[in-house]
Design a protein around this motif. Sequence first.
Motif, mmCIF file in Angstrom:
data_model
loop_
_atom_site.group_PDB
_atom_site.id
_atom_site.type_symbol
_atom_site.label_atom_id
_atom_site.label_comp_id
_atom_site.label_asym_id
_atom_site.label_seq_id
_atom_site.Cartn_x
_atom_site.Cartn_y
_atom_site.Cartn_z
ATOM 1 N N PRO A 28 -0.197 -31.233 -30.044
ATOM 2 C CA PRO A 28 0.453 -31.844 -31.213
ATOM 3 C C PRO A 28 1.907 -32.222 -30.949
ATOM 4 C CG PRO A 28 -0.813 -29.909 -31.860
ATOM 5 C CD PRO A 28 -0.785 -29.913 -30.363
ATOM 6 N N ARG A 29 2.549 -31.507 -30.046
ATOM 7 C CA ARG A 29 3.959 -31.789 -29.793
ATOM 8 C C ARG A 29 4.146 -33.199 -29.232
ATOM 9 N NH1 ARG A 29 8.413 -28.643 -25.910
ATOM 10 N NH2 ARG A 29 10.114 -30.093 -26.394
ATOM 11 N N PHE A 30 3.193 -33.673 -28.440
ATOM 12 C CA PHE A 30 3.332 -35.014 -27.870
ATOM 13 C C PHE A 30 3.451 -36.057 -28.972
ATOM 14 C CE2 PHE A 30 1.314 -38.998 -26.422
ATOM 15 C CZ PHE A 30 2.253 -39.370 -25.469
ATOM 16 N N ALA A 31 2.566 -35.985 -29.960
ATOM 17 C CA ALA A 31 2.618 -36.943 -31.066
ATOM 18 C C ALA A 31 3.931 -36.822 -31.826
ATOM 19 C CB ALA A 31 1.437 -36.713 -32.004
ATOM 20 N N ASP A 32 4.421 -35.590 -32.007
ATOM 21 C CA ASP A 32 5.688 -35.387 -32.716
ATOM 22 C C ASP A 32 6.839 -36.048 -31.968
ATOM 23 O OD1 ASP A 32 4.397 -33.931 -34.652
ATOM 24 O OD2 ASP A 32 4.938 -31.973 -33.804
ATOM 25 N N GLU A 33 6.884 -35.849 -30.653
ATOM 26 C CA GLU A 33 8.008 -36.387 -29.882
ATOM 27 C C GLU A 33 7.932 -37.910 -29.776
ATOM 28 O OE1 GLU A 33 9.903 -34.226 -29.948
ATOM 29 O OE2 GLU A 33 9.472 -32.398 -28.842
ATOM 30 N N ILE A 34 6.727 -38.444 -29.667
ATOM 31 C CA ILE A 34 6.562 -39.903 -29.664
ATOM 32 C C ILE A 34 7.047 -40.488 -30.988
ATOM 33 C CG2 ILE A 34 4.793 -41.706 -29.893
ATOM 34 C CD1 ILE A 34 5.399 -41.236 -27.052
ATOM 35 N N ASN A 35 6.715 -39.835 -32.093
ATOM 36 C CA ASN A 35 7.148 -40.315 -33.400
ATOM 37 C C ASN A 35 8.669 -40.284 -33.535
ATOM 38 O OD1 ASN A 35 4.563 -40.858 -34.316
ATOM 39 N ND2 ASN A 35 4.277 -38.799 -35.164
ATOM 40 N N LYS A 36 9.299 -39.247 -32.977
ATOM 41 C CA LYS A 36 10.763 -39.177 -33.009
ATOM 42 C C LYS A 36 11.378 -40.345 -32.245
ATOM 43 C CE LYS A 36 11.039 -34.131 -33.336
ATOM 44 N NZ LYS A 36 11.378 -32.891 -32.605
ATOM 45 N N MET A 37 10.823 -40.624 -31.062
ATOM 46 C CA MET A 37 11.332 -41.741 -30.267
ATOM 47 C C MET A 37 11.125 -43.057 -30.994
ATOM 48 S SD MET A 37 12.689 -40.842 -27.279
ATOM 49 C CE MET A 37 13.563 -39.653 -28.299
ATOM 50 N N ALA A 38 9.971 -43.211 -31.630
ATOM 51 C CA ALA A 38 9.666 -44.447 -32.357
ATOM 52 C C ALA A 38 10.630 -44.630 -33.522
ATOM 53 C CB ALA A 38 8.229 -44.425 -32.843
ATOM 54 N N ASP A 39 10.921 -43.541 -34.255
ATOM 55 C CA ASP A 39 11.824 -43.624 -35.390
ATOM 56 C C ASP A 39 13.237 -44.003 -34.928
ATOM 57 O OD1 ASP A 39 9.811 -42.948 -37.104
ATOM 58 O OD2 ASP A 39 10.373 -40.825 -37.250
ATOM 59 N N ILE A 40 13.675 -43.392 -33.841
ATOM 60 C CA ILE A 40 15.015 -43.686 -33.327
ATOM 61 C C ILE A 40 15.092 -45.130 -32.857
ATOM 62 C CG2 ILE A 40 16.637 -43.157 -31.452
ATOM 63 C CD1 ILE A 40 15.613 -40.229 -31.660
ATOM 64 N N LYS A 41 14.055 -45.579 -32.173
ATOM 65 C CA LYS A 41 14.026 -46.951 -31.691
ATOM 66 C C LYS A 41 14.091 -47.943 -32.854
ATOM 67 C CE LYS A 41 11.422 -49.882 -28.464
ATOM 68 N NZ LYS A 41 10.228 -49.937 -27.572
ATOM 69 N N THR A 42 13.400 -47.625 -33.943
ATOM 70 C CA THR A 42 13.410 -48.494 -35.135
ATOM 71 C C THR A 42 14.799 -48.537 -35.757
ATOM 72 O OG1 THR A 42 11.079 -48.025 -35.584
ATOM 73 C CG2 THR A 42 12.408 -48.872 -37.405
ATOM 74 N N ARG A 43 15.452 -47.368 -35.842
ATOM 75 C CA ARG A 43 16.785 -47.327 -36.457
ATOM 76 C C ARG A 43 17.827 -48.074 -35.636
ATOM 77 N NH1 ARG A 43 15.588 -41.768 -37.295
ATOM 78 N NH2 ARG A 43 17.089 -41.174 -35.672
ATOM 79 N N LEU A 44 17.654 -48.071 -34.323
ATOM 80 C CA LEU A 44 18.621 -48.723 -33.449
ATOM 81 C C LEU A 44 18.355 -50.212 -33.298
ATOM 82 C CD1 LEU A 44 18.960 -46.052 -30.605
ATOM 83 C CD2 LEU A 44 20.533 -46.486 -32.508
ATOM 84 N N ALA A 45 17.156 -50.660 -33.707
ATOM 85 C CA ALA A 45 16.797 -52.085 -33.534
ATOM 86 C C ALA A 45 17.627 -52.982 -34.440
ATOM 87 C CB ALA A 45 15.329 -52.250 -33.840
#
Length: 307
Positions: A290-307
């Motif tokens: 489950p941690r993999f999905a959590d960390e991927i989601n964190k990266m995705a959220d950060i990438k969206t905020r920085l876009a």
Amino acid sequence: MFLSGTFIQMQNLQTLIPPTSLAAVESALLQTFHTTAVQELILLTGGLSASIVYKMMVNGQSYVLKVDRPSTLMDDKALSGMEIAAKAGIAPQVYYWNKASGVAISQFIENAPLQTTFRFPGVLLPELARTIRCIHELPSFPGGNRLVETVDGLLAQFKEPGFEEYLTYYADIKKHYPWDDADRVPSHNDLNPGNIICDGEKIWIIDWDAAYQNDRYVDLAIAANFYAADDEQEHIFLAAYFGDALTDYHRARFFLMRQVCRIVYGVLLFKKGTLGQTLLNQALADLRSPRFADEINKMADIKTRLA
């Protein structure tokens, strides 16, 4: 550089040095020691590097003799990562290096097991993190490659059955990981146990063939994959490196790079014994967690905020 512990002892340079490098080695000996007389030459076997490495005794003193491919890419006046690290006391002292011939002579350090000097993870991991921090604070290294392209090229060549699942997970990492982050630091890029040695007091880093400016998480992930066995040890390691600045973003990025580095090392070591498969299995366990999905989601959220 993994050293298998099997040594081959020969009696003269002509027997062990490749004929194409013999003249360059003799020239290095003359310039460094004013003699070509070598009392002992021992081939250190088992390395991943394309270099040939020897323990050499001259005038009763041991040295490391390294015979590599000539470098045509590096400015003769530019310091290599090995030389920069040696000047900082992180790598053994370099007595001779000719980029055109690929021959180097450096200090030999009698290696004591890390776990003998730093007996507990709570002692070893902070010391290892501090050493990596020192590498990352060095003056800039020459050269460099785009990390994602290097990983893509390596994985594309690996055709073992069942590897498709790793590629599926890697595609998720590739999509969300900040590969082009401008925060690049001087990196060793191969901090496996064969390249981390100890003289009984301090850690030394050897074999700088792969050193260049890179993502700091590569060095952190590779070292942790061999020395940080669980979440508690991971925290000790990261806290020692980042200090009070440690955030969930650091943890997420580190976690994802650990899986990339496990897959890369697994592929490189797959046919060299069980370690390659062990690293691949460790990656798969984390990728399925489950941690993999959590960390991927964190990266995705950060990438969206920085876009």
